[in-house]
Enzyme design. Structure first.
Site, PDB file in Angstrom:
ATOM      1  N   GLU A   1       2.653   1.383   5.157  1.00  0.00           N
ATOM      2  CA  GLU A   1       2.486   1.835   3.774  1.00  0.00           C
ATOM      3  C   GLU A   1       3.472   2.951   3.426  1.00  0.00           C
ATOM      4  O   GLU A   1       3.101   3.973   2.860  1.00  0.00           O
ATOM      5  CB  GLU A   1       1.045   2.295   3.541  1.00  0.00           C
TER       6      GLU A   1
ATOM      7  N   ASP B   1      -8.868  -4.080   6.378  1.00  0.00           N
ATOM      8  CA  ASP B   1      -8.946  -2.681   5.962  1.00  0.00           C
ATOM      9  C   ASP B   1     -10.343  -2.253   5.525  1.00  0.00           C
ATOM     10  O   ASP B   1     -10.597  -2.145   4.328  1.00  0.00           O
ATOM     11  CB  ASP B   1      -7.956  -2.444   4.814  1.00  0.00           C
TER      12      ASP B   1
ATOM     13  N   GLU C   1     -14.790   4.123   1.036  1.00  0.00           N
ATOM     14  CA  GLU C   1     -13.746   3.727   0.087  1.00  0.00           C
ATOM     15  C   GLU C   1     -14.022   2.362  -0.538  1.00  0.00           C
ATOM     16  O   GLU C   1     -13.794   2.163  -1.733  1.00  0.00           O
ATOM     17  CB  GLU C   1     -12.402   3.705   0.829  1.00  0.00           C
TER      18      GLU C   1
HETATM   19  C1  BDP Z   1      -6.383   2.370   3.256  1.00  0.00           C
HETATM   20  C2  BDP Z   1      -6.495   3.489   2.268  1.00  0.00           C
HETATM   21  C3  BDP Z   1      -5.319   4.428   2.298  1.00  0.00           C
HETATM   22  C4  BDP Z   1      -5.043   4.871   3.727  1.00  0.00           C
HETATM   23  C5  BDP Z   1      -4.877   3.656   4.607  1.00  0.00           C
HETATM   24  C6  BDP Z   1      -4.733   4.018   6.080  1.00  0.00           C
HETATM   25  O1  BDP Z   1      -6.605   2.927   0.976  1.00  0.00           O
HETATM   26  O2  BDP Z   1      -5.624   5.518   1.470  1.00  0.00           O
HETATM   27  O3  BDP Z   1      -3.907   5.670   3.782  1.00  0.00           O
HETATM   28  O4  BDP Z   1      -6.022   2.846   4.525  1.00  0.00           O
HETATM   29  O5  BDP Z   1      -5.689   3.818   6.817  1.00  0.00           O
HETATM   30  O6  BDP Z   1      -7.640   1.804   3.365  1.00  0.00           O
HETATM   31  O7  BDP Z   1      -3.683   4.478   6.510  1.00  0.00           O
END
Ligand code: BDP
Length: 703
Positions: free
Chosen positions: A305, A378, A406
């Site tokens: 990401e 996730d 979340e």
């Molecule tokens: C996702 C979240 C994000 C996190 C990412 C992670 O939306 O905010 O940075 O995981 O685990 O679920 O790195």
């Protein structure tokens, strides 16, 4: 033996120490949740009478700060359970005698085992507490208070326990400016701005809460890390926290940004094989360890990401992790996250971490742990366990779960997560054991749900998830029901009739959320960015795997992600026995149905209903279950103080409204694709699809 109880001074002697606390009137405010599960509300009836046989007097054969804490916690807790209202006094200097003490501590008994292990036994007229290390005594004090608080007979105590895994860590996604990524409980609890001079009392209360459930470390900053947190000014701040937490057995860890050498000191590269870069990290590690001798180590999110990482220089995850591991050496651990997926990969996001990491098995240094999320995508309301568990026998793997919700309704939906984590821990990987067994040499990490809200976690019931995380990391074989009942009894009321109603409500709550949000194994249908509310119609985001459409693949014919051999074949990443279990929609656990299969809307499910009808049925079931939860809670008002009862009731009202919203918006969207009528007797969505699509919440928290 019944003794005369001193009502003014409760005196505990610890070797050459005197611990004194005095009785004060109860605080005037109502219950606001700040005390978490550590309220130690007075026992009643027979349980109280039995406990009054013991006097809060203690002796320890050695003196150190953690042993003192263990004694102070136990003495104060016992006094509270007995109905006194002690405040802590200053330790004094009077000699004590073992013969006079009802609680005898030996916190250096090497026969007991390592780290937190302890043995507690009723002996003679008192109770003996033994541990191999002082922190074991601290854990023992909390365990004993828990047992006594649940009504155990003090003359028949026989408890032995040892942690199942070495690392039991909270991961805070807290930014240095006080914003918490995916935080729903206010601002960050860490006051970096005023550290190191000012140490908030919350930092002590936090350490105490963690220690009480066996958590032994905290990564204090977001995995999407800022490089400047490795600068000297932050190391000073961190050292103050480490000093405050050390007596509680909590080690500090930092998320490290891989490009820090370029950002902090202007190096030309962060290539892990570059000698200057290696020297930079070596010097940085030495600097940290000089300030914090027991620094836990680094957590790294790399090449995920948008975060920098070794692949930016054509190197592997192992190259990156091993470079940091060399810098840290035997002093600590590098925890390298496996949460990676690439924009260029057109196959299946659920397959990517496995594809990237499994070929590296055996290439990681001994002090590297690879941290793997519970499922392959996730933190969804429902996912199968991650196929990496069991697939890397030569690498230590750690389980990462998300305590903050979340994707499960933030802090306003009641969802007790122990059953979800238990499912993962229990899952047989078919490759050398259950997930719990695979991760036991490493540990478990939970993405924290703490914040500046008075009740810490944004809602009273979200405290239960923090509690459950600690208890399961300590002992993954504890049942969800045991954990729920323990937590309820300590947090609200021990009354059997209360537990009989409230525990089942908690135990079913996570599955309820999965039903009204993502039934039958659907996933990632949340709105973009903040993930608040439904948006299954989103199909046009730049990266395909950010779109709900990518996950549900619904059209006029059918719905679901084909992960069998005719599709992405993600199934082949599992051991054959597991793959077999999920390969046949006619016999599999249907909670995973559309995760693994794309099926016609009129496919006949195991209930005999067509898939469309079954889907609608499950949405309705989820909504009805929330209504039932609200009714159950209403009926429990007699057991819970007004303040907390009202707060939970208000959250449940939000959840009722939002569950109906999830159902209606989802059904309206699926109908726009399949053109099917609702099964007879089903209530139509309250609004048309355009209405649901038009809703926008730019201010939703946690982004
Ligand atoms: C996702 C979240 C994000 C996190 C990412 C992670 O939306 O905010 O940075 O995981 O685990 O679920 O790195």
């Amino acid at each position: 033996m019944m003794r005369v109880r001193r009502l003014v001074n409760i005196v505990a002697t610890a070797g050459s120490l005197l611990f004194a606390s005095s009785v004060v009137a109860p605080a005037a405010h109502g219950e606001d949740g700040y005390d978490l599960w550590l309220r130690h509300a007075p026992l009643q009836g027979e349980a109280r009478a039995r406990l009054l046989d013991l006097e809060p007097t203690a002796y320890a054969s050695q003196d150190d700060v953690t042993t003192r804490l263990a004694i102070a916690e136990l003495m104060e807790g016992i006094a509270r359970l007995q109905g006194a209202h002690p405040i802590r006094g200053e330790p004094g200097d009077l000699p004590g005698a073992q013969a006079e003490a009802d609680f005898v501590f030996d916190c250096r008994d090497r026969t007991i085992g390592n780290e937190g292990a302890y043995a507690i036994r009723s002996e003679g007229e008192g109770i003996s507490i033994r541990a191999g290390e002082p922190v074991g005594c601290l854990y023992a004090s909390y365990a004993l208070l828990r047992e006594l608080g649940l009504g155990a007979d003090p003359s028949a105590i026989d408890l032995q326990s040892a942690p199942a895994m070495p690392l039991r860590l909270l991961n805070h996604w807290d930014n240095p400016d006080g914003h918490v990524e995916r935080g729903y409980a206010g601002r960050s609890i860490f006051d970096w701005w005023h550290l190191p001079e000012r140490l908030d009392q919350r930092m002590i209360d936090y350490a105490r809460a963690n220690a009480s459930v066996g958590i032994n470390g905290a990564v204090v900053n977001n995995v999407n890390a800022r490089a400047f947190m490795l600068e000297p000014r932050y190391i000073e701040k961190l050292a103050r926290l480490a000093d405050a937490w050390r007596p509680y057995g909590i080690r500090v860890y930092l998320s490290a940004r891989f490009s820090a050498p370029t950002e902090i000191d202007g190096l030309a590269t962060a290539d892990p094989l570059d000698p200057e870069v290696r020297a930079w990290w070596q010097a940085k590690a030495d600097e940290i360890y000089a300030a914090i001798p027991d620094f836990g180590g680094f957590l790294v999110k790399a090449n995920s990401e948008g975060q920098p990482g070794p692949q930016d220089y054509g190197r592997t995850h192992a190259d990156g992790a091993n470079m940091l591991a060399e810098a840290i050496g035997e002093r600590g651990t590098v925890i390298w996250r496996a949460f990676v997926y690439s924009a260029q990969d057109e196959t299946d996001r659920a397959k990517q971490a496995y594809d990237e990491f499994v070929p590296l098995d055996g290439a990681f240094a001994d002090n590297v742990i690879v941290q793997v999320k519970n499922g392959p995508v996730d933190f969804q309301p429902r996912e199968p366990f991650h196929p990496m568990f069991g697939a890397m026998p030569n690498t230590r793997l750690m389980l990462e779960v998300q305590i903050t919700k979340e994707y499960l309704g933030f802090a306003s939906h009641l969802a007790f997560l122990a059953p979800m984590w238990r499912e993962v821990l229990e899952a047989d990987t078919g490759r050398g054991g259950s997930v719990a067994e695979i991760v036991s040499p490493a540990g478990m990490a939970g993405v924290a749900n703490t914040g500046s809200d008075r009740n810490w976690s944004g809602s009273d019931f979200d405290q239960a998830n923090w509690y459950a995380f600690g208890r399961l990391a300590w002992d993954p074989s504890l049942s969800s029901e045991t954990i729920a009942r323990e937590w309820l009894a300590q947090t609200f009321d021990r009354e059997g009739a209360f537990l009989a109603e409230a525990a089942p409500m908690m135990l079913g709550s996570k599955e309820t959320v999965a039903r009204y949000m993502t039934p039958l194994g659907l996933a990632h249908l949340m709105a973009t960015g903040h993930h608040y509310g439904p948006a299954p119609w989103v199909c046009d985001l730049a990266r395909s795997e950010w779109n709900p459409c990518y996950y549900h693949r619904a059209d006029s014919e059918g719905i679901g992600f084909d992960r069998t051999a005719t599709g992405s074949n993600a199934l082949e990443q599992y051991a054959p026995a597991m793959a077999q279990d999920w390969s046949d929609p006619a016999t599999m656990d249907e909670r995973y149905l559309l995760w693994f299969h794309h099926l016609d809307w009129n496919y006949r499910t195991q209930s005999g209903r067509a898939l469309w009808d079954e889907l609608v049925h499950r949405y309705n079931q989820g909504v009805a279950e929330v209504d039932a939860m609200a009714r159950t809670w209403e009926g429990l008002s007699g057991y819970v103080d007004e303040e907390r009862h009202r707060a939970v009731a208000e959250s449940l009202r939000i959840q009722q409204r939002e569950a109906a919203w999830w159902r209606d918006a989802s059904i309206a969207y699926w109908q726009s694709l399949n053109g099917l009528r609702l099964p007879s007797g089903t209530r139509a969505p309250s609004h048309d699809l355009d209405y649901y699509r038009s809703l926008s919440f730019p201010e939703a928290p946690g982004q």
